[in-house]
Design a protein around this motif. Sequence first.
Motif, PDB file in Angstrom:
ATOM      1  N   THR A  52      43.327  49.740  22.177  1.00 39.85           N
ATOM      2  CA  THR A  52      42.094  49.812  22.958  1.00 39.85           C
ATOM      3  C   THR A  52      41.745  48.477  23.589  1.00 39.85           C
ATOM      4  O   THR A  52      41.167  48.428  24.663  1.00 39.85           O
ATOM      5  N   SER A  53      42.101  47.363  22.954  1.00 41.54           N
ATOM      6  CA  SER A  53      41.759  46.061  23.523  1.00 41.54           C
ATOM      7  C   SER A  53      42.607  45.720  24.738  1.00 41.54           C
ATOM      8  O   SER A  53      42.204  44.922  25.569  1.00 41.54           O
ATOM      9  N   SER A  54      43.783  46.330  24.855  1.00 42.68           N
ATOM     10  CA  SER A  54      44.622  46.008  26.005  1.00 42.68           C
ATOM     11  C   SER A  54      44.158  46.727  27.267  1.00 42.68           C
ATOM     12  O   SER A  54      44.617  46.404  28.352  1.00 42.68           O
ATOM     13  N   TYR A  55      43.255  47.698  27.126  1.00 43.28           N
ATOM     14  CA  TYR A  55      42.776  48.428  28.295  1.00 43.28           C
ATOM     15  C   TYR A  55      41.287  48.233  28.572  1.00 43.28           C
ATOM     16  O   TYR A  55      40.772  48.787  29.523  1.00 43.28           O
ATOM     17  N   THR A  56      40.607  47.469  27.755  1.00 42.33           N
ATOM     18  CA  THR A  56      39.179  47.284  27.973  1.00 42.33           C
ATOM     19  C   THR A  56      38.938  46.162  28.974  1.00 42.33           C
ATOM     20  O   THR A  56      39.764  45.265  29.139  1.00 42.33           O
ATOM     21  N   LEU A  57      37.803  46.218  29.620  1.00 40.25           N
ATOM     22  CA  LEU A  57      37.437  45.214  30.606  1.00 40.25           C
ATOM     23  C   LEU A  57      36.580  44.152  29.917  1.00 40.25           C
ATOM     24  O   LEU A  57      35.427  44.385  29.605  1.00 40.25           O
ATOM     25  N   THR A  58      37.157  42.998  29.678  1.00 39.03           N
ATOM     26  CA  THR A  58      36.453  41.912  29.009  1.00 39.03           C
ATOM     27  C   THR A  58      35.879  40.952  30.047  1.00 39.03           C
ATOM     28  O   THR A  58      36.319  40.946  31.201  1.00 39.03           O
ATOM     29  N   PRO A  59      34.917  40.125  29.668  1.00 39.98           N
ATOM     30  CA  PRO A  59      34.381  39.143  30.620  1.00 39.98           C
ATOM     31  C   PRO A  59      35.444  38.185  31.150  1.00 39.98           C
ATOM     32  O   PRO A  59      35.399  37.783  32.312  1.00 39.98           O
ATOM     33  N   GLU A  60      36.404  37.852  30.313  1.00 42.02           N
ATOM     34  CA  GLU A  60      37.473  36.961  30.767  1.00 42.02           C
ATOM     35  C   GLU A  60      38.336  37.627  31.830  1.00 42.02           C
ATOM     36  O   GLU A  60      38.774  36.990  32.782  1.00 42.02           O
ATOM     37  N   ARG A  61      38.595  38.921  31.644  1.00 40.50           N
ATOM     38  CA  ARG A  61      39.373  39.643  32.653  1.00 40.50           C
ATOM     39  C   ARG A  61      38.606  39.772  33.968  1.00 40.50           C
ATOM     40  O   ARG A  61      39.194  39.697  35.041  1.00 40.50           O
ATOM     41  N   VAL A  62      37.304  39.976  33.877  1.00 42.56           N
ATOM     42  CA  VAL A  62      36.488  40.048  35.095  1.00 42.56           C
ATOM     43  C   VAL A  62      36.515  38.712  35.817  1.00 42.56           C
ATOM     44  O   VAL A  62      36.664  38.655  37.044  1.00 42.56           O
ATOM     45  N   TRP A  63      36.381  37.623  35.062  1.00 35.57           N
ATOM     46  CA  TRP A  63      36.417  36.278  35.638  1.00 35.57           C
ATOM     47  C   TRP A  63      37.755  36.026  36.324  1.00 35.57           C
ATOM     48  O   TRP A  63      37.820  35.567  37.470  1.00 35.57           O
ATOM     49  N   ALA A  64      38.855  36.336  35.631  1.00 39.20           N
ATOM     50  CA  ALA A  64      40.178  36.113  36.207  1.00 39.20           C
ATOM     51  C   ALA A  64      40.422  37.028  37.403  1.00 39.20           C
ATOM     52  O   ALA A  64      41.000  36.606  38.414  1.00 39.20           O
ATOM     53  N   GLY A  65      39.976  38.274  37.300  1.00 35.59           N
ATOM     54  CA  GLY A  65      40.149  39.202  38.416  1.00 35.59           C
ATOM     55  C   GLY A  65      39.372  38.788  39.642  1.00 35.59           C
ATOM     56  O   GLY A  65      39.849  38.905  40.771  1.00 35.59           O
ATOM     57  N   THR A  66      38.167  38.284  39.427  1.00 40.26           N
ATOM     58  CA  THR A  66      37.362  37.802  40.550  1.00 40.26           C
ATOM     59  C   THR A  66      38.027  36.601  41.217  1.00 40.26           C
ATOM     60  O   THR A  66      38.060  36.499  42.449  1.00 40.26           O
ATOM     61  N   ALA A  67      38.557  35.708  40.405  1.00 47.14           N
ATOM     62  CA  ALA A  67      39.261  34.546  40.966  1.00 47.14           C
ATOM     63  C   ALA A  67      40.500  34.982  41.734  1.00 47.14           C
ATOM     64  O   ALA A  67      40.807  34.433  42.801  1.00 47.14           O
ATOM     65  N   ALA A  68      41.212  35.992  41.232  1.00 48.25           N
ATOM     66  CA  ALA A  68      42.411  36.472  41.920  1.00 48.25           C
ATOM     67  C   ALA A  68      42.058  37.153  43.238  1.00 48.25           C
ATOM     68  O   ALA A  68      42.752  36.979  44.250  1.00 48.25           O
ATOM     69  N   VAL A  69      40.980  37.928  43.253  1.00 48.23           N
ATOM     70  CA  VAL A  69      40.552  38.586  44.501  1.00 48.23           C
ATOM     71  C   VAL A  69      40.108  37.540  45.523  1.00 48.23           C
ATOM     72  O   VAL A  69      40.429  37.640  46.712  1.00 48.23           O
ATOM     73  N   LEU A  70      39.374  36.516  45.065  1.00 43.63           N
ATOM     74  CA  LEU A  70      38.977  35.436  45.968  1.00 43.63           C
ATOM     75  C   LEU A  70      40.205  34.722  46.532  1.00 43.63           C
ATOM     76  O   LEU A  70      40.248  34.376  47.715  1.00 43.63           O
ATOM     77  N   ALA A  71      41.214  34.523  45.695  1.00 47.10           N
ATOM     78  CA  ALA A  71      42.446  33.885  46.164  1.00 47.10           C
ATOM     79  C   ALA A  71      43.137  34.748  47.215  1.00 47.10           C
ATOM     80  O   ALA A  71      43.618  34.237  48.229  1.00 47.10           O
ATOM     81  N   LEU A  72      43.162  36.047  46.990  1.00 49.14           N
ATOM     82  CA  LEU A  72      43.786  36.941  47.961  1.00 49.14           C
ATOM     83  C   LEU A  72      43.031  36.947  49.286  1.00 49.14           C
ATOM     84  O   LEU A  72      43.646  36.899  50.361  1.00 49.14           O
ATOM     85  N   LEU A  73      41.712  36.961  49.225  1.00 49.94           N
ATOM     86  CA  LEU A  73      40.918  36.890  50.447  1.00 49.94           C
ATOM     87  C   LEU A  73      41.108  35.566  51.178  1.00 49.94           C
ATOM     88  O   LEU A  73      41.136  35.520  52.410  1.00 49.94           O
ATOM     89  N   SER A  74      41.265  34.491  50.429  1.00 47.57           N
ATOM     90  CA  SER A  74      41.477  33.200  51.074  1.00 47.57           C
ATOM     91  C   SER A  74      42.862  33.117  51.714  1.00 47.57           C
ATOM     92  O   SER A  74      43.023  32.444  52.733  1.00 47.57           O
ATOM     93  N   VAL A  75      43.841  33.804  51.154  1.00 47.03           N
ATOM     94  CA  VAL A  75      45.156  33.863  51.806  1.00 47.03           C
ATOM     95  C   VAL A  75      45.048  34.613  53.124  1.00 47.03           C
ATOM     96  O   VAL A  75      45.602  34.186  54.140  1.00 47.03           O
ATOM     97  N   VAL A  76      44.324  35.718  53.120  1.00 44.68           N
ATOM     98  CA  VAL A  76      44.128  36.477  54.363  1.00 44.68           C
ATOM     99  C   VAL A  76      43.427  35.603  55.399  1.00 44.68           C
ATOM    100  O   VAL A  76      43.809  35.568  56.574  1.00 44.68           O
ATOM    101  N   LEU A  77      42.412  34.877  54.960  1.00 47.85           N
ATOM    102  CA  LEU A  77      41.700  33.983  55.872  1.00 47.85           C
ATOM    103  C   LEU A  77      42.619  32.872  56.383  1.00 47.85           C
ATOM    104  O   LEU A  77      42.570  32.506  57.562  1.00 47.85           O
TER     105      LEU A  77
ATOM    106  N   GLY B 264      47.783  40.819  27.515  1.00 44.53           N
ATOM    107  CA  GLY B 264      47.408  41.989  26.755  1.00 44.53           C
ATOM    108  C   GLY B 264      46.374  41.757  25.679  1.00 44.53           C
ATOM    109  O   GLY B 264      46.000  42.679  24.965  1.00 44.53           O
ATOM    110  N   THR B 265      45.875  40.543  25.545  1.00 38.65           N
ATOM    111  CA  THR B 265      44.887  40.249  24.511  1.00 38.65           C
ATOM    112  C   THR B 265      43.466  40.332  25.016  1.00 38.65           C
ATOM    113  O   THR B 265      42.530  40.187  24.245  1.00 38.65           O
ATOM    114  N   GLY B 266      43.276  40.550  26.304  1.00 42.15           N
ATOM    115  CA  GLY B 266      41.938  40.654  26.866  1.00 42.15           C
ATOM    116  C   GLY B 266      41.369  39.329  27.321  1.00 42.15           C
ATOM    117  O   GLY B 266      40.198  39.240  27.660  1.00 42.15           O
ATOM    118  N   ASN B 267      42.182  38.293  27.348  1.00 37.84           N
ATOM    119  CA  ASN B 267      41.701  36.973  27.736  1.00 37.84           C
ATOM    120  C   ASN B 267      41.863  36.679  29.224  1.00 37.84           C
ATOM    121  O   ASN B 267      41.454  35.630  29.688  1.00 37.84           O
TER     122      ASN B 267
END
Length: 118
Positions: A12-37, A84-87
């Motif tokens: 269950t921990s490998s599929y849950t949305l943790t604050p660390e995953r949200v933080w990393a995902g947001t940074a990755a999406v920002l990076a992708l948008l900056s590449v497009v820019l 896979g640890t949710g970090n």
Amino acid sequence: MSVGSVLAQAATSSYTLTPERVWAGTAAVLALLSVVLGVLALTSFARRIGTGDGRAPAIAAMAAGLVSVVNGGLVVVTADGGPGTGNGIVGGFVAVAIGLVAVVLGRQALARCSRRAA
């Protein structure tokens, strides 16, 4: 603690949305948008739509890429475990890699604008 409960908790921990995953995902999406820019700045899209010489998108791509690199690096440094640890360590590495690409693209676009101005 039984083996079954440990495996259930790990599953269950490998599929849950943790604050660390949200933080990393947001940074990755920002990076992708900056590449497009950065790509748009490099292909002179800003000059074609009449927003100036294209320096603003190049600087924005570099700044957003740098923010992504810093945030992704912070996620990686503060992670307690591996993938896979949710970090969010995978998203952190993705944000760093793509953010560096965005910084390079923004720098190339900025150099191209400087050459045209001279």
